[in-house]
Write a protein that holds these residues in place. Structure first.
Motif, mmCIF file in Angstrom:
data_model
loop_
_atom_site.group_PDB
_atom_site.id
_atom_site.type_symbol
_atom_site.label_atom_id
_atom_site.label_comp_id
_atom_site.label_asym_id
_atom_site.label_seq_id
_atom_site.Cartn_x
_atom_site.Cartn_y
_atom_site.Cartn_z
ATOM 1 N N GLY A 61 0.818 -1.214 0.000
ATOM 2 C CA GLY A 61 0.000 0.000 0.000
ATOM 3 C C GLY A 61 0.847 1.255 0.000
ATOM 4 N N MET A 62 1.915 1.233 0.776
ATOM 5 C CA MET A 62 2.827 2.377 0.819
ATOM 6 C C MET A 62 3.547 2.540 -0.519
ATOM 7 S SD MET A 62 4.147 1.600 4.692
ATOM 8 C CE MET A 62 5.410 2.850 4.802
ATOM 9 N N ALA A 63 3.913 1.429 -1.134
ATOM 10 C CA ALA A 63 4.593 1.466 -2.433
ATOM 11 C C ALA A 63 3.704 2.088 -3.502
ATOM 12 C CB ALA A 63 5.003 0.055 -2.841
ATOM 13 N N ILE A 64 2.421 1.804 -3.436
ATOM 14 C CA ILE A 64 1.480 2.367 -4.413
ATOM 15 C C ILE A 64 1.413 3.888 -4.286
ATOM 16 C CG2 ILE A 64 -0.984 2.464 -4.999
ATOM 17 C CD1 ILE A 64 -0.968 -0.632 -4.452
ATOM 18 N N ILE A 65 1.498 4.381 -3.064
ATOM 19 C CA ILE A 65 1.504 5.835 -2.862
ATOM 20 C C ILE A 65 2.760 6.431 -3.490
ATOM 21 C CG2 ILE A 65 1.622 7.688 -1.150
ATOM 22 C CD1 ILE A 65 -0.033 5.753 0.683
ATOM 23 N N TYR A 66 3.913 5.827 -3.225
ATOM 24 C CA TYR A 66 5.150 6.323 -3.831
ATOM 25 C C TYR A 66 5.070 6.271 -5.356
ATOM 26 C CZ TYR A 66 7.678 6.460 0.633
ATOM 27 O OH TYR A 66 8.110 6.757 1.896
ATOM 28 N N GLU A 67 4.477 5.229 -5.876
ATOM 29 C CA GLU A 67 4.327 5.121 -7.330
ATOM 30 C C GLU A 67 3.484 6.271 -7.873
ATOM 31 O OE1 GLU A 67 2.477 1.984 -10.589
ATOM 32 O OE2 GLU A 67 2.818 1.308 -8.541
ATOM 33 N N ALA A 68 2.387 6.588 -7.190
ATOM 34 C CA ALA A 68 1.523 7.691 -7.615
ATOM 35 C C ALA A 68 2.253 9.029 -7.569
ATOM 36 C CB ALA A 68 0.273 7.741 -6.732
ATOM 37 N N GLN A 69 3.245 9.135 -6.689
ATOM 38 C CA GLN A 69 4.049 10.354 -6.565
ATOM 39 C C GLN A 69 5.266 10.338 -7.494
ATOM 40 O OE1 GLN A 69 4.793 9.998 -2.315
ATOM 41 N NE2 GLN A 69 3.319 11.619 -1.895
ATOM 42 N N ARG A 70 5.366 9.307 -8.302
ATOM 43 C CA ARG A 70 6.491 9.108 -9.226
ATOM 44 C C ARG A 70 7.817 8.960 -8.486
ATOM 45 N NH1 ARG A 70 4.182 13.460 -13.437
ATOM 46 N NH2 ARG A 70 2.649 12.079 -14.384
#
Length: 145
Positions: A61-70
């Protein structure tokens, strides 16, 4: 209510934090989402230990947030951490392992690292075919990557 009834250190409280974090993530409220994912992760590690599928889910879940932030390097690092736990605690042909490969492939694809992405998409599809069979809709959808 859950905190009052169960206390701060309960997996149901961690799940509630996780679910609210997912809502914030869908709304683009990344800071709020990350804060709740971190609270959820801390509870899960404290109660379940480091090697549990729910802990892996928090990292994802945390990784998905970082992905959304590029923030792809941070995203990939957490997806890899999640994947390492998944393959340790789940059968290698579990659908969550397939999802883990898929998540890492998405990050590579967004960085235009297509050969790395393709290799992981193929691993994901192989797991799905093994578990669900060739005629499953999830397997068919995996060909769109």
């Amino acid at each position: 209510i859950k905190i009052k009834a169960l206390g701060h250190n309960h997996t149901d409280v961690a799940l509630a934090y996780n679910n609210i974090a997912n809502v914030f993530e869908r709304q683009g409220k990344h800071a709020e989402s990350m804060e709740l994912h971190e609270k959820s992760l801390a509870i899960r590690i404290n109660v379940l230990g480091h090697n549990h599928a729910d802990v892996a889910g928090s990292y994802s879940g945390m990784a998905i947030i970082y992905e959304a932030q590029r923030r792809y390097a941070e995203s990939l690092a957490l997806h890899e951490k999640s994947h390492a736990i998944m393959v340790k605690v789940l059968p290698h042909d579990h659908p969550n392992v397939a999802a883990s490969y898929h998540n890492m492939a998405n990050v590579y694809q967004k960085q235009e690292m297509y050969s790395e992405a393709l290799a992981l998409y193929e691993k994901s599809r192989a797991v799905l075919v093994k578990v669900l069979g060739h005629d499953n809709l999830h397997v068919a959808a995996s060909y769109n990557n």
